[in-house]
Design a protein around this motif. Structure first.
Motif, short mmCIF file in Angstrom:
data_model
loop_
_atom_site.label_atom_id
_atom_site.label_comp_id
_atom_site.label_asym_id
_atom_site.label_seq_id
_atom_site.Cartn_x
_atom_site.Cartn_y
_atom_site.Cartn_z
N ASN A 96 -0.66 -3.46 4.49
CA ASN A 96 -1.19 -2.16 4.86
C ASN A 96 -0.45 -1.56 6.04
O ASN A 96 0.14 -2.28 6.85
N ASP A 121 -2.66 -6.26 0.20
CA ASP A 121 -2.27 -7.29 1.17
C ASP A 121 -1.43 -6.72 2.31
O ASP A 121 -1.49 -7.22 3.43
N ARG A 144 -8.59 -2.12 1.46
CA ARG A 144 -9.10 -3.49 1.54
C ARG A 144 -8.62 -4.35 0.38
O ARG A 144 -8.68 -5.59 0.47
N SER A 156 -7.32 -7.14 5.12
CA SER A 156 -6.51 -6.88 3.93
C SER A 156 -6.76 -7.95 2.88
O SER A 156 -6.35 -9.11 3.05
N ASN A 215 0.82 -1.22 0.00
CA ASN A 215 0.00 0.00 0.00
C ASN A 215 0.86 1.27 0.00
O ASN A 215 0.40 2.32 0.44
N PHE A 253 -5.20 2.36 4.99
CA PHE A 253 -5.71 1.00 4.82
C PHE A 253 -6.48 0.89 3.51
O PHE A 253 -7.33 1.73 3.22
#
Length: 318
Positions: free
Chosen positions: A171, A169, A166, A212, A123, A164
């Motif tokens: 985060n 994987d 969703r 995640s 991320n 974050f």
């Protein structure tokens, strides 16, 4: 403090109950070490700056072996953490009451071989989860005109306010609240030799309503997840080669006490183990400025990513 990694260490679709969460982000595994039981005992503000870089090149399964699901993983994480510790004018017994806040910035960069059966998407860069709470810094115990023991008690909360996604994987945020009581102490058997434990820690993780990148298992709908609680110890010993310079050994050992849960059901064989060890040093420029540095190599790792990391800690007292 370690960088936030929510790693899938087993094929979620191959388990009776898929794993959707792991231990909370932002745990202080090895972030502090030498002389850690000491702290400010007069009212005022201290700022501590941490910088940590991790090069993770393996993802371990529940037996501590390289997972065959990930081929040639390269997960790089960089952490810049600022801690504000304010010692209040108030005392409790022989201790000084204080408040602390830790603000992390985390950069995640993951890469895998083109033939890897499973890849994890990071991320990027963003704010991590914020840690805050009260502490009680005890006055040093003096013998023969010198300190021989000092300690600190702390109760922290970790707020899931970090970045974050969703669909990612890896985060910055864990997505759940956590509570972390801990105890730090330093013993000085001689004026030159110190032994520290920072800290004796316990973490309780609350239920998360987001995960995640939950696995696309037919018929599976993610409702909630809960990481198992864990305990760990940061430890160090060092010897003063001069009044301003120390060399020593530092490490940390983490053991997850309960398996993770998905939708209220236990996910078998998901407890983490992390044991890291390496050299450390401390340089005190003057009475208001200290620089600590530690290097950690993995000794035993289970159910998470593994690799070398280096940590710097700069302390300034106003």
């Amino acid at each position: 403090m370690a960088a936030a990694l929510a790693l899938a260490t087993a094929p979620a679709w191959a388990q009776a109950v898929p794993q959707t969460v792991q231990l909370t982000s932002g745990l202080n595994t090895g972030g502090t070490s030498l002389l850690d039981g000491f702290g400010r005992t007069d009212p005022g503000l201290s700022i501590i700056q941490y910088a940590r870089y991790s090069q993770l090149d393996a993802i371990k399964d529940s037996d501590g072996d390289d997972s065959p699901l990930f081929r040639d993983p390269r997960i790089r994480s960089s952490l810049l953490l600022t801690q504000f510790a304010y010692a209040t004018p108030y005392t409790l017994g022989q201790g000084r009451l204080g408040l602390t806040v830790l603000l992390p910035l985390v950069n995640l960069d993951a890469g895998f071989a083109g033939s890897s059966p499973v890849r994890l998407r990071d991320n990027g860069f963003g704010l991590g989860d914020i840690t805050f709470g009260p502490y009680l810094q005890m006055m040093p115990v003096m013998r023969g005109g010198r300190p021989v023991f000092t300690q600190r008690f702390e109760l922290d909360a970790i707020a899931p306010v970090g970045k974050f996604d969703r669909d990612r994987d890896l985060n910055q945020s864990s997505g759940a609240w956590s509570v972390v009581p801990n105890w730090a102490f330093t013993v000085l058997p001689t004026p030159q030799w110190e032994i520290s434990a920072r800290r004796l820690n316990y973490v309780y993780n609350f239920r998360a309503d987001k995960a995640s990148n939950p696995p696309p298992v037919p018929g599976f709908v993610f409702r909630n997840g809960k990481a198992g609680d864990a305990a760990w110890l940061n430890f160090a010993t060092s010897y003063a080669l001069s009044p301003s310079f120390r060399l020593g050994l530092s490490g940390y050992y983490l053991r997850q006490l309960r398996d993770n849960q998905t939708n209220g059901q236990r996910v078998a064989d998901t407890k983490q183990t992390q044991f890291y060890l390496g050299p450390g040093g401390s340089w005190q420029f003057d009475r208001r400025n200290i620089l600590n540095a530690t290097f950690y190599a993995p000794i035993e790792v289970k159910n998470t990513a593994s690799g070398h990391n280096v940590n710097f800690q700069y302390i300034h007292v106003f």
